[in-house]
Design a protein around this motif. Sequence first.
Motif, short mmCIF file in Angstrom:
data_model
loop_
_atom_site.label_atom_id
_atom_site.label_comp_id
_atom_site.label_asym_id
_atom_site.label_seq_id
_atom_site.Cartn_x
_atom_site.Cartn_y
_atom_site.Cartn_z
N PRO A 85 20.97 -47.36 -35.58
CA PRO A 85 22.36 -47.39 -35.11
C PRO A 85 23.35 -48.01 -36.11
CG PRO A 85 21.02 -48.97 -33.91
CD PRO A 85 20.07 -48.15 -34.75
N THR A 86 22.84 -48.88 -36.98
CA THR A 86 23.76 -49.58 -37.90
C THR A 86 24.00 -48.78 -39.18
OG1 THR A 86 21.87 -50.73 -38.87
CG2 THR A 86 23.03 -51.86 -37.09
N LEU A 87 23.25 -47.69 -39.36
CA LEU A 87 23.37 -46.92 -40.60
C LEU A 87 24.18 -45.64 -40.38
CD1 LEU A 87 19.71 -47.10 -42.03
CD2 LEU A 87 21.62 -48.68 -42.41
N THR A 88 24.85 -45.18 -41.43
CA THR A 88 25.59 -43.92 -41.36
C THR A 88 24.61 -42.75 -41.43
OG1 THR A 88 25.76 -43.73 -43.76
CG2 THR A 88 27.53 -44.95 -42.65
N ALA A 89 25.15 -41.56 -41.19
CA ALA A 89 24.31 -40.34 -41.23
C ALA A 89 23.58 -40.25 -42.56
CB ALA A 89 25.18 -39.11 -41.00
N VAL A 90 24.30 -40.40 -43.64
CA VAL A 90 23.68 -40.23 -44.96
C VAL A 90 22.63 -41.32 -45.21
CG1 VAL A 90 25.33 -41.47 -46.46
CG2 VAL A 90 24.24 -39.41 -47.29
N GLU A 91 22.89 -42.54 -44.75
CA GLU A 91 21.91 -43.62 -44.92
C GLU A 91 20.65 -43.37 -44.08
OE1 GLU A 91 25.10 -47.23 -45.89
OE2 GLU A 91 24.49 -46.85 -43.81
N ASN A 92 20.85 -42.85 -42.86
CA ASN A 92 19.70 -42.51 -42.03
C ASN A 92 18.83 -41.45 -42.70
OD1 ASN A 92 19.18 -43.60 -39.17
ND2 ASN A 92 21.42 -43.52 -39.25
N VAL B 88 13.97 -34.07 -45.20
CA VAL B 88 14.55 -34.41 -46.52
C VAL B 88 13.51 -34.67 -47.59
CG1 VAL B 88 14.86 -36.92 -46.18
CG2 VAL B 88 16.46 -35.66 -47.62
N ALA B 89 12.39 -35.30 -47.23
CA ALA B 89 11.39 -35.67 -48.24
C ALA B 89 10.30 -34.59 -48.37
CB ALA B 89 10.77 -37.02 -47.89
N HIS B 90 10.55 -33.43 -47.77
CA HIS B 90 9.59 -32.32 -47.78
C HIS B 90 8.17 -32.77 -47.44
CE1 HIS B 90 12.74 -29.77 -49.04
NE2 HIS B 90 13.03 -30.56 -50.07
N PRO B 91 7.99 -33.28 -46.23
CA PRO B 91 6.65 -33.71 -45.80
C PRO B 91 5.77 -32.49 -45.58
CG PRO B 91 8.13 -33.73 -43.93
CD PRO B 91 8.96 -33.39 -45.12
N LYS B 92 4.47 -32.70 -45.51
CA LYS B 92 3.55 -31.57 -45.26
C LYS B 92 3.71 -31.06 -43.83
CE LYS B 92 -0.05 -32.34 -48.62
NZ LYS B 92 -0.10 -33.76 -49.00
N ILE B 93 3.99 -32.01 -42.92
CA ILE B 93 4.05 -31.66 -41.50
C ILE B 93 5.29 -32.29 -40.87
CG2 ILE B 93 2.81 -31.72 -39.29
CD1 ILE B 93 0.31 -32.63 -40.98
N VAL B 94 5.97 -31.51 -40.01
CA VAL B 94 7.03 -32.08 -39.19
C VAL B 94 6.60 -31.95 -37.73
CG1 VAL B 94 9.43 -31.83 -38.40
CG2 VAL B 94 8.89 -31.61 -40.85
N PHE B 95 6.60 -33.08 -37.02
CA PHE B 95 6.32 -33.09 -35.59
C PHE B 95 7.63 -33.19 -34.83
CE2 PHE B 95 2.27 -34.90 -37.17
CZ PHE B 95 1.37 -34.10 -36.49
N ALA B 96 7.86 -32.31 -33.89
CA ALA B 96 9.08 -32.37 -33.08
C ALA B 96 8.66 -32.46 -31.61
CB ALA B 96 9.93 -31.13 -33.33
N ASP B 97 8.93 -33.61 -30.98
CA ASP B 97 8.51 -33.85 -29.59
C ASP B 97 9.71 -33.66 -28.66
OD1 ASP B 97 7.19 -34.60 -27.31
OD2 ASP B 97 6.68 -36.61 -27.99
N SER C 213 19.70 -40.62 -56.53
CA SER C 213 18.98 -39.39 -56.21
C SER C 213 18.80 -39.25 -54.69
CB SER C 213 17.64 -39.40 -56.92
OG SER C 213 16.87 -38.30 -56.51
N ARG C 214 18.53 -40.38 -54.03
CA ARG C 214 18.40 -40.41 -52.57
C ARG C 214 19.66 -39.89 -51.91
NH1 ARG C 214 16.36 -46.02 -52.63
NH2 ARG C 214 18.24 -46.81 -51.60
N ASN C 215 20.79 -40.43 -52.33
CA ASN C 215 22.05 -40.03 -51.73
C ASN C 215 22.34 -38.57 -51.97
OD1 ASN C 215 22.96 -42.18 -50.29
ND2 ASN C 215 23.94 -43.17 -52.03
N GLY C 216 22.08 -38.11 -53.19
CA GLY C 216 22.31 -36.70 -53.52
C GLY C 216 21.50 -35.78 -52.61
N GLN C 217 20.23 -36.13 -52.43
CA GLN C 217 19.36 -35.28 -51.60
C GLN C 217 19.75 -35.36 -50.13
OE1 GLN C 217 15.03 -35.51 -52.52
NE2 GLN C 217 15.64 -36.67 -54.31
N ALA C 218 20.16 -36.55 -49.68
CA ALA C 218 20.56 -36.71 -48.27
C ALA C 218 21.83 -35.91 -47.99
CB ALA C 218 20.76 -38.19 -47.95
N VAL C 219 22.77 -35.94 -48.92
CA VAL C 219 24.03 -35.20 -48.76
C VAL C 219 23.73 -33.70 -48.68
CG1 VAL C 219 26.12 -34.50 -50.02
CG2 VAL C 219 25.56 -36.94 -49.79
#
Length: 234
Positions: A98-105, A159-168, A119-125
Amino acid sequence: MSLICVKDIRKVYHLGTEKVVALNRINLSIEQGEICCILGTSGSGKSTLLNIMAGLEKPSRGSVFIDGVDIAKLSERQLAVFRQKNIGFIFQSYNLMPTLTAVENVAMPLMFKGIGKKSRNGQAVKMLKAVKLGNRMHHKPTQMSGGQQQRVGIARAFVAHPKIVFADEPTGNLDSKTTIEVMEMIVGLARKHHETLILVTHDREIAQYADRIVHLLDGNIKSDKANEALFVPG
Ligand code: ADP
Ligand code: ADP
């Protein structure tokens, strides 16, 4: 070997003298790039199965292999690192900081990977633009609608291109119009990056976004088949 191998998983909860068999004897192989839905009514064992596949909960019996690694053999610390490296999560209630902005999250998983700030910010944007939040970069979660918050959650998961994304139950708190937007975004990103997506839901309509539907009933796999009414994003 498949990306995810679930072998003879059983999970029993003990509530005082009562025994609850949450998962009976589950066998499941999921390939890289598959979009797989775990469908079932409340209490069928979906969350338990997801938690065990993600290494968040230990099975009573059986093993889970991810990319050939028996996750039960990892220490808690190794498991945490393994998750940060290989797994993205999308939650029903978004679970943004809650304390972080969209890009920081969105940049958080990249920080765990040791990627530098610029590089983090660039990829998040870039990721926020991909989920059509280019105009909400510096908003905090409370300044955004549910649908917008979930789009931040989606950007963070991929964002980090994980092998698996779980969506519950990723659309459990959203109206029907936003549900379609959010589902198309999740599935579109998974397909674009050939990412493996495990979608957990009680909703048959949501299940139609998956290539494959594994139907759970009372802790057993009732059916496991290709989705004939497959939704293909335009
Ligand atoms: P679903 O996600 O499909 O609703 P769950 O995996 O949450 O199903 O639950 C499966 C069964 O296991 C249910 O009967 C539930 O009450 C029980 N259960 C889940 N987690 C626990 C727990 N921590 N302690 C005791 N029983 C549990
Ligand atoms: P979902 O809506 O995703 O199915 P639930 O409401 O079934 O989630 O469960 C939420 C959390 O509570 C899960 O981590 C689950 O393991 C736990 N849980 C579910 N049923 C029980 C229960 N009977 N006793 C204790 N914990 C439970």
